[in-house]
Design an enzyme around this catalytic site. Structure first.
Site, PDB file in Angstrom:
ATOM      1  N   PRO A 380       0.827  -1.218   0.000  1.00  8.46           N
ATOM      2  CA  PRO A 380       0.000   0.000   0.000  1.00  8.46           C
ATOM      3  C   PRO A 380       0.853   1.256   0.000  1.00  8.46           C
ATOM      4  O   PRO A 380       2.055   1.202   0.272  1.00  8.46           O
ATOM      5  CB  PRO A 380      -0.810  -0.124   1.301  1.00  8.46           C
ATOM      6  CG  PRO A 380      -0.019  -1.054   2.154  1.00  8.46           C
ATOM      7  CD  PRO A 380       0.681  -1.997   1.243  1.00  8.46           C
ATOM      8  N   PRO A 381       0.257   2.404  -0.311  1.00 11.15           N
ATOM      9  CA  PRO A 381       1.027   3.656  -0.321  1.00 11.15           C
ATOM     10  C   PRO A 381       1.554   4.013   1.066  1.00 11.15           C
ATOM     11  O   PRO A 381       0.927   3.716   2.080  1.00 11.15           O
ATOM     12  CB  PRO A 381      -0.006   4.701  -0.801  1.00 11.15           C
ATOM     13  CG  PRO A 381      -1.097   3.918  -1.445  1.00 11.15           C
ATOM     14  CD  PRO A 381      -1.140   2.607  -0.737  1.00 11.15           C
ATOM     15  N   GLY A 382       2.726   4.635   1.086  1.00 12.74           N
ATOM     16  CA  GLY A 382       3.255   5.181   2.323  1.00 12.74           C
ATOM     17  C   GLY A 382       4.014   4.212   3.201  1.00 12.74           C
ATOM     18  O   GLY A 382       4.348   4.541   4.336  1.00 12.74           O
ATOM     19  N   VAL A 383       4.325   3.003   2.680  1.00  8.77           N
ATOM     20  CA  VAL A 383       5.029   2.031   3.525  1.00  8.77           C
ATOM     21  C   VAL A 383       6.531   2.021   3.250  1.00  8.77           C
ATOM     22  O   VAL A 383       7.254   1.212   3.827  1.00  8.77           O
ATOM     23  CB  VAL A 383       4.444   0.613   3.340  1.00  8.77           C
ATOM     24  CG1 VAL A 383       3.019   0.550   3.853  1.00  8.77           C
ATOM     25  CG2 VAL A 383       4.516   0.175   1.881  1.00  8.77           C
ATOM     26  N   GLY A 384       7.016   2.897   2.351  1.00  4.83           N
ATOM     27  CA  GLY A 384       8.464   3.041   2.166  1.00  4.83           C
ATOM     28  C   GLY A 384       9.041   2.333   0.963  1.00  4.83           C
ATOM     29  O   GLY A 384      10.250   2.101   0.904  1.00  4.83           O
ATOM     30  N   LYS A 385       8.213   2.003  -0.031  1.00  4.24           N
ATOM     31  CA  LYS A 385       8.723   1.273  -1.206  1.00  4.24           C
ATOM     32  C   LYS A 385       9.725   2.119  -1.997  1.00  4.24           C
ATOM     33  O   LYS A 385      10.804   1.656  -2.372  1.00  4.24           O
ATOM     34  CB  LYS A 385       7.555   0.869  -2.116  1.00  4.24           C
ATOM     35  CG  LYS A 385       6.530  -0.032  -1.457  1.00  4.24           C
ATOM     36  CD  LYS A 385       5.493  -0.510  -2.441  1.00  4.24           C
ATOM     37  CE  LYS A 385       4.690   0.620  -3.066  1.00  4.24           C
ATOM     38  NZ  LYS A 385       3.891   1.359  -2.072  1.00  4.24           N
ATOM     39  N   THR A 386       9.347   3.364  -2.283  1.00  7.85           N
ATOM     40  CA  THR A 386      10.224   4.220  -3.088  1.00  7.85           C
ATOM     41  C   THR A 386      11.452   4.664  -2.298  1.00  7.85           C
ATOM     42  O   THR A 386      12.577   4.636  -2.809  1.00  7.85           O
ATOM     43  CB  THR A 386       9.448   5.460  -3.572  1.00  7.85           C
ATOM     44  OG1 THR A 386       8.297   5.031  -4.323  1.00  7.85           O
ATOM     45  CG2 THR A 386      10.330   6.322  -4.468  1.00  7.85           C
ATOM     46  N   SER A 703     -13.488 -12.647  -1.864  1.00  5.22           N
ATOM     47  CA  SER A 703     -13.184 -12.896  -0.455  1.00  5.22           C
ATOM     48  C   SER A 703     -14.296 -12.478   0.499  1.00  5.22           C
ATOM     49  O   SER A 703     -14.234 -12.784   1.687  1.00  5.22           O
ATOM     50  CB  SER A 703     -11.885 -12.180  -0.066  1.00  5.22           C
ATOM     51  OG  SER A 703     -12.029 -10.784  -0.163  1.00  5.22           O
ATOM     52  N   LYS A 746      -5.259  -7.808   5.976  1.00  4.45           N
ATOM     53  CA  LYS A 746      -6.630  -7.814   6.507  1.00  4.45           C
ATOM     54  C   LYS A 746      -6.630  -7.937   8.031  1.00  4.45           C
ATOM     55  O   LYS A 746      -7.390  -7.250   8.730  1.00  4.45           O
ATOM     56  CB  LYS A 746      -7.415  -8.963   5.878  1.00  4.45           C
ATOM     57  CG  LYS A 746      -7.684  -8.791   4.387  1.00  4.45           C
ATOM     58  CD  LYS A 746      -8.351 -10.024   3.808  1.00  4.45           C
ATOM     59  CE  LYS A 746      -8.623  -9.862   2.313  1.00  4.45           C
ATOM     60  NZ  LYS A 746      -9.231 -11.056   1.714  1.00  4.45           N
TER      61      LYS A 746
END
Length: 796
Positions: A380-386, A703, A746
């Site tokens: 997800p966005p904001g978890v430090g990938k970039t 799901s 989840k």
């Protein structure tokens, strides 16, 4: 020209009065350095002044004696010359007329008086002033002088006639009449020299020649040489015109220039350009095949007309080939412990990513040459990938380049345009390699899941070659048309979801999942990274601001609800700005932000911690979903209405798969009517409406099957659903519960919402290993194989 002629006429009328003044000429004169020309005595000439020093020297002369010394610069390119950059012999000139132009420059008409030599400089600022000594000017006579004068006049006449026949910028014929009437040998040489196309060094040599006889002899040789050049030019023109014809005038002129310069033993600018390209190609250390291609293009350029449009295309192509780092490589840091320390310092958590990078370094250290890994960070966005991509580059000692693929729809963005198109250029991969100027950077392809495709091609297909370690040692860019080795490049891609990435492209990448942060991780990230960063960015310091742990926990729980930490950083930044405002007003006391102060700084909470239902409700079940923004919880509502056909309505912007899950859930509940204690034909008297709130957000996937079945069963049996239970799992028509993905995300979402009981498919039990231990111990998990078990666990 009229103004100059009038000035000259007035000057001649007052010449006799000026002779006495010239005898009283001062020995210290302002010096005007001039570029690319030499001025001689005994003639009138215009001069444009633009440099501040020169204009100040002119103003000084106008205010005093109207005399200046014109001295030529040794180098034309020097903008602010020193005394060492100026020839020591120049011409004393008298100012005749001054015209100031609106752009700040000054046009001056001068009359050359005599040669003079600088003995020493009196000053260099604010303008040059020097002690000068006038060089003696004799007027020799005799038969030899007479013969030299006649020879010079005759040769000058011949030169004027030849130049008139060649067009261009000829010597004015009227000058010939003036020259023929001059009886002073020194003056004769001085009048002719300015009109000859000679190098500055040659003219300066003539200026410094004091002996008049020597001056005339040199002038004879120069005139003979110029006449010979013109004759050769005439012959060249005749020969080239016969061979090429009149249709290629520009080419003829170039050939003429080349032939003339060959006769003079000089090199032309075109040859210099080609030689420079040849030298640069060799210095670039290209592969043999690429160097051969470059030399072939250079040979084509040599055969083209100088101003040909195709020539510009070839020059741009050669510039690109030369600029690429064919052999340049950044020296790597293979210190495994140091790399681990760098990664730990920059990012909290992300153990799998760090482990993979350290493994790569260890293998590289032992094996030497290995293929660059293709990593895909999904989360997800904001978890430090970039940001961890930059840390990886720092840990490896490599350069970093980031290329965003979001919204890219043109294949040429990746592979470049063919050179047949106007404005063609290489693709962004080659551009990135050129920009970092090394063949082994860390190259991040950001948002690869958002790449598009249209009539211009499919960029994801173009990436297949670049991201395949077996093929990318010969990556083909359409513009370069030669293979480029990308094997040493470490490619890292990022995505929020894997489903939109084409399978062939996904197969080439090693997927590493980034899960959302749990509460404790966010607390540590805030304390170790976010708060110090925002304190620094807002001009504060630790002695001015501190945020208590309880306040940080309140921020995490009630002001943010996200998988990453971007929202948390924004809230911290908002607190820092408000404290900075108080400091700017003069309040320098340390501010300690406590839990009770958060509402003062940020207003009312944006979320209610523990979003699970406040009470057990009928026909409302809590499900778990996984989106590109991480895990989340969702309430599914069911309403029974009087009807005669048993219609099923599903709303909430649901996708086809989720709609089919609703149909399957209803069929299962109907098949279990007896077990649930309801009439088997209940659906004949009621319509069923299923709604998933937040209708503006698209939802899809299987799901939610057991959640839909639980909500329907609750609605028809009027039994409430437990508020503290959340569930996820796919349902079949016969009630089997199938495994689903995104379990970790989840479960973390449920934990954030305060739910502590989770129902999961039995086959997902293995996924608990990925969940942090403190979360696992804080929650209760039920693993089910059949939907009957779900009904028993969820309904009261």
């Amino acid at each position: 020209m009229t103004n100059i002629s009038q000035a000259i006429s007035e000057r001649l009328q007052t010449l006799s009065q000026d002779n006495a003044a010239r005898r009283r000429m001062p020995r210290v004169l302002p010096v005007l350095p001039v570029r690319d020309t030499v001025y001689f005595p005994n003639i009138f000439f215009p001069l444009f002044l633009g440099r501040e020093k020169s204009i100040r020297a002119l103003d000084f002369a106008l205010e005093s004696h109207r005399f200046v010394l014109l001295a030529t610069q040794c180098e034309v390119s020097i903008e602010d010359p020193t005394p060492d950059d100026i020839y020591k012999v120049g011409t004393i000139a008298e100012i005749v007329q001054v015209l100031r132009v609106p752009d700040g420059t000054v046009r001056v008409t001068l009359e050359g008086i005599s040669r003079a030599k600088i003995t020493r400089f009196a000053q260099t600022n604010p303008f040059f002033k020097a002690h000068v000594r006038r060089l003696p000017e004799t007027r020799p006579t005799g038969v030899r002088i007479e013969a030299l004068m006649r020879s010079v006049t005759s040769l000058f006449d011949e030169l004027v006639q030849n130049q008139a026949g060649h067009g261009g910028n000829p010597i004015p014929p009227a000058l010939l009449i003036t020259v023929s009437n001059v009886d002073d040998p020194g003056k004769l040489a001085d009048m002719i020299m300015p009109h000859l196309p000679l190098r500055t060094e040659v003219k300066q040599e003539m200026l410094e020649a004091i002996a008049v006889e020597e001056r005339l002899e040199k002038l004879n040789l120069i005139l003979e040489r110029e006449i010979e050049v013109l004759n050769i030019q005439r012959n060249i023109r005749s020969r080239v015109e016969k061979e090429m014809g009149d249709t290629q005038r520009e080419y003829i002129l170039r050939e003429q220039l080349k032939a003339i310069q060959q006769e003079l033993g000089e090199r032309d600018g075109r040859s210099s350009e080609l030689e420079e390209y040849r030298t640069r190609i060799v210095a670039a250390e290209m592969p043999e095949a690429v160097e051969e291609k470059a030399m072939t293009e250079l040979d084509r350029l040599d055969k083209m007309m100088f101003a040909s449009p195709e020539g510009t295309v070839i020059r741009n192509y050669l510039d690109w080939l030369i600029a690429l780092p064919w052999s340049k490589q950044t020296k790597e840091s293979l210190d495994v412990d140091k790399a681990a320390r760098v990664l730990d310092k920059d990012h909290y958590g992300l153990a799998k990513v760090k482990e993979r990078i350290v493994e790569f370094l260890a293998v590289r250290k032992l094996a030497g040459e290995i293929k660059g890994p293709i990593l895909c960070f999904v989360g997800p966005p904001g978890v430090g990938k970039t940001s961890i991509g930059k840390s990886i580059a720092r840990a490896l000692g490599r350069k970093f380049y980031r290329m965003s693929l979001g919204g890219v729809r043109d294949e040429a963005e990746i592979r470049g345009h063919r050179r047949t198109y106007i404005g063609a250029m290489p693709g962004r991969i080659i551009q990135g390699v050129k920009q970092v100027d090394t063949r082994n950077p860390v190259f991040m392809l950001d948002e690869i899941d958002k790449i598009g495709a249209d009539f211009r091609g499919d960029p994801s297909a173009a990436l297949l070659e670049a991201l395949d370690p077996e093929q990318n040692d010969s990556f083909g860019d359409h513009y370069l048309d030669v293979p480029f080795n990308l094997r040493d490049v470490m490619f890292i891609t990022t995505a929020n979801v894997l489903e939109t990435i084409p399978p062939a492209l996904k197969d080439r990448m090693e997927v590493i999942r980034f899960s959302g942060y749990i509460e404790e991780e966010k607390m540590n990230i805030a304390k170790e990274f976010l708060i110090p960063k925002q304190i620094k960015e807002n001009g504060l310091s630790k002695r001015l601001l501190a945020i208590h742990d309880s306040a940080i926990r309140k921020l995490v729980r009630e002001y943010t609800r996200e998988a990453g930490v971007r929202g948390l950083e924004r809230e911290i930044a908002s607190i820092c700005r408000k404290v900075a405002r108080e400091v700017a007003k003069g309040n320098t006391k340390k501010t300690m932000v406590k839990e009770s102060d958060i509402r003062t700084y940020l207003g009312h909470p944006k979320h209610r911690y523990g979003r699970a239902g406040e009470k057990d409700e009928i026909a409302v079940a809590t499900g778990l979903v996984y989106t590109e923004f991480g895990g989340d919880i969702v309430s599914i509502e069911v309403v029974l209405m009087r009807g005669e056909k048993g219609n099923l309505t599903l709303t909430g912007q649901l996708g086809d798969v989720m709609r089919e899950s609703g149909q399957a859930a209803l069929t299962y509940v109907r098949s279990r009517a007896n077990m649930l204690g309801v009439d088997e034909e209940f659906y004949l008297h009621a319509d069923i409406h299923i709604h998933v709130p937040e209708g503006a957000v698209p939802k899809d996937g299987p799901s939610a099957g057991i959640t839909l079945a639980t909500a329907i069963a609750s609605a028809i049996t009027c039994r409430p659903v437990r508020k503290d239970v959340a569930m996820t799992g796919e349902i079949t028509l016969r009630g089997r519960v199938l495994p689903v993905g995104g379990v970790k995300e989840k479960v973390l979402a449920a934990h954030r919402a305060g739910i502590r009981t989770i129902i999961l498919p039995k086959e997902n039990e293995k996924d608990l290993e990925d969940i942090p231990e403190d979360v696992r111990l804080d929650m209760k998990f039920h693993f089910v194989k059949h939907a009957d078990e779900v009904i028993k666990l969820a309904l009261i």
